[in-house]
Design a protein around this motif. Structure first.
Motif, short mmCIF file in Angstrom:
data_model
loop_
_atom_site.label_atom_id
_atom_site.label_comp_id
_atom_site.label_asym_id
_atom_site.label_seq_id
_atom_site.Cartn_x
_atom_site.Cartn_y
_atom_site.Cartn_z
N THR A 99 0.28 9.12 3.82
CA THR A 99 1.38 8.58 3.03
C THR A 99 1.89 7.35 3.75
OG1 THR A 99 1.96 10.80 2.34
CG2 THR A 99 3.60 9.09 1.96
N PHE A 100 1.74 6.19 3.11
CA PHE A 100 2.19 4.94 3.69
C PHE A 100 3.50 4.51 3.06
CE2 PHE A 100 -2.48 4.46 4.18
CZ PHE A 100 -2.54 4.15 5.53
N VAL A 101 4.41 4.03 3.88
CA VAL A 101 5.61 3.35 3.39
C VAL A 101 5.57 1.95 3.99
CG1 VAL A 101 8.12 3.34 3.32
CG2 VAL A 101 6.88 5.52 3.31
N GLN A 102 5.56 0.94 3.12
CA GLN A 102 5.45 -0.43 3.60
C GLN A 102 6.75 -1.16 3.33
OE1 GLN A 102 2.04 -2.55 2.17
NE2 GLN A 102 2.75 -4.52 2.96
N ASN A 103 7.25 -1.83 4.35
CA ASN A 103 8.47 -2.61 4.24
C ASN A 103 8.17 -3.99 4.81
OD1 ASN A 103 11.01 -3.67 4.24
ND2 ASN A 103 11.96 -2.02 5.40
N GLY A 104 7.94 -4.98 3.95
CA GLY A 104 7.46 -6.28 4.42
C GLY A 104 6.06 -6.08 4.97
N ILE A 116 0.82 -1.21 0.00
CA ILE A 116 0.00 0.00 0.00
C ILE A 116 0.86 1.27 0.00
CG2 ILE A 116 -1.92 -1.19 1.11
CD1 ILE A 116 -1.10 0.45 3.68
N THR A 117 2.16 1.12 -0.26
CA THR A 117 3.04 2.28 -0.31
C THR A 117 2.48 3.33 -1.26
OG1 THR A 117 5.02 1.01 0.23
CG2 THR A 117 5.36 3.07 -0.96
N GLY A 118 2.46 4.57 -0.82
CA GLY A 118 1.97 5.65 -1.66
C GLY A 118 1.06 6.60 -0.91
N THR A 119 0.43 7.49 -1.67
CA THR A 119 -0.44 8.50 -1.09
C THR A 119 -1.90 8.06 -1.19
OG1 THR A 119 1.13 10.15 -1.87
CG2 THR A 119 -1.00 10.96 -1.13
N TRP A 120 -2.61 8.22 -0.09
CA TRP A 120 -4.02 7.84 -0.02
C TRP A 120 -4.84 9.01 0.48
CZ3 TRP A 120 -5.91 2.51 -0.35
CH2 TRP A 120 -4.91 1.60 -0.73
N LEU A 121 -6.07 9.13 -0.02
CA LEU A 121 -7.00 10.13 0.49
C LEU A 121 -8.08 9.41 1.26
CD1 LEU A 121 -7.53 12.51 -2.57
CD2 LEU A 121 -6.18 12.92 -0.52
N GLY A 122 -8.43 9.94 2.41
CA GLY A 122 -9.41 9.24 3.21
C GLY A 122 -10.33 10.17 3.97
N VAL A 155 5.63 -4.33 7.78
CA VAL A 155 5.71 -3.13 8.60
C VAL A 155 5.28 -1.89 7.83
CG1 VAL A 155 7.26 -1.66 9.96
CG2 VAL A 155 7.57 -4.14 9.97
N LEU A 156 4.47 -1.07 8.47
CA LEU A 156 3.99 0.19 7.89
C LEU A 156 4.47 1.36 8.71
CD1 LEU A 156 0.15 -0.18 7.34
CD2 LEU A 156 1.92 -0.13 5.57
N TYR A 157 4.85 2.43 8.02
CA TYR A 157 5.03 3.69 8.72
C TYR A 157 4.72 4.81 7.73
CZ TYR A 157 9.66 3.33 6.52
OH TYR A 157 10.69 3.17 5.63
N GLY A 158 4.68 6.05 8.21
CA GLY A 158 4.35 7.14 7.33
C GLY A 158 3.76 8.30 8.09
N ASN A 159 2.97 9.13 7.40
CA ASN A 159 2.33 10.23 8.09
C ASN A 159 0.96 10.53 7.52
OD1 ASN A 159 2.90 12.08 5.84
ND2 ASN A 159 5.01 11.82 6.52
N ILE A 160 0.20 11.26 8.31
CA ILE A 160 -1.18 11.61 7.96
C ILE A 160 -1.35 13.09 8.21
CG2 ILE A 160 -3.59 11.39 8.70
CD1 ILE A 160 -3.14 8.47 9.20
N LEU A 161 -2.03 13.76 7.28
CA LEU A 161 -2.37 15.16 7.49
C LEU A 161 -3.89 15.26 7.50
CD1 LEU A 161 -1.22 18.01 7.81
CD2 LEU A 161 -1.37 18.25 5.33
N ASP A 162 -4.43 15.65 8.65
CA ASP A 162 -5.89 15.83 8.78
C ASP A 162 -6.28 17.19 8.24
OD1 ASP A 162 -6.11 13.46 10.09
OD2 ASP A 162 -7.03 14.27 11.90
N ASP A 163 -7.44 17.26 7.62
CA ASP A 163 -8.00 18.52 7.20
C ASP A 163 -8.81 19.07 8.37
OD1 ASP A 163 -8.94 20.67 5.78
OD2 ASP A 163 -10.48 19.53 4.71
N GLY A 164 -8.14 19.31 9.47
CA GLY A 164 -8.81 19.74 10.69
C GLY A 164 -7.78 20.28 11.67
N TYR A 165 -8.23 20.68 12.83
CA TYR A 165 -7.34 21.39 13.77
C TYR A 165 -6.23 20.48 14.34
CZ TYR A 165 -9.68 19.29 17.80
OH TYR A 165 -10.15 18.40 18.72
#
Length: 137
Positions: free
Chosen positions: A27-32, A7-13, A34-44
């Motif tokens: 933005t998900f980075v998948q290694n095997g 699922i590596t890549g940019t997702w809208l949710g 394991v997942l890591y990445g970041n999320i930007l909320d359209d909120g406070y």
């Protein structure tokens, strides 16, 4: 044996809280698994990091808000990835404290193409005709 999803890549949710939707970009980075990445909320609450795993078509991750003005709130996400690997949906909760609510996300292909187009437009040289002829072999 389940083939490994990626699922590596940019997702809208969107996630819902008491009936109100909040959009987010992940933005998900998948290694095997394991997942890591970041999320930007359209909120406070704004920006968060994420860490978790994807096993088969199941995904789970913890979203931790970065904001220093409030306690570092962590949110638990669980969900399922569709077979075509282009969308996912599930439930989120504050580790069971306030009940469970829905969320969903899909790959942000369209946006990537738009970005690419903008970039290409900027990079196009004056003699486009010449370029087009050389590319149509």
């Amino acid at each position: 044996m389940d083939s490994m999803v990626n699922i590596t890549g940019t997702w809208l949710g969107t996630y819902w809280q008491m009936g109100k939707p909040t959009r987010f970009e992940a933005t998900f980075v998948q290694n095997g698994n394991v997942l890591y990445g970041n999320i930007l909320d359209d909120g406070y609450l704004g920006e968060a990091t994420l860490q978790g795993e994807a096993v088969g078509r199941n995904i789970k991750f913890v979203k931790s808000y970065i904001s220093t003005t409030k306690q570092r709130a962590s949110v638990n996400y669980n969900g399922t990835i569709t077979e075509d690997e282009n969308s996912m949906q599930g439930r989120w909760d504050f580790f069971g404290m306030l009940g469970f609510e829905n969320w969903e996300a899909h790959r942000n292909e369209e946006n990537l193409e738009d970005e690419l187009r903008k970039y290409i437009t900027v990079q196009v040289p004056k003699n486009v005709k010449e370029l087009e002829q050389s590319s149509t072999r």
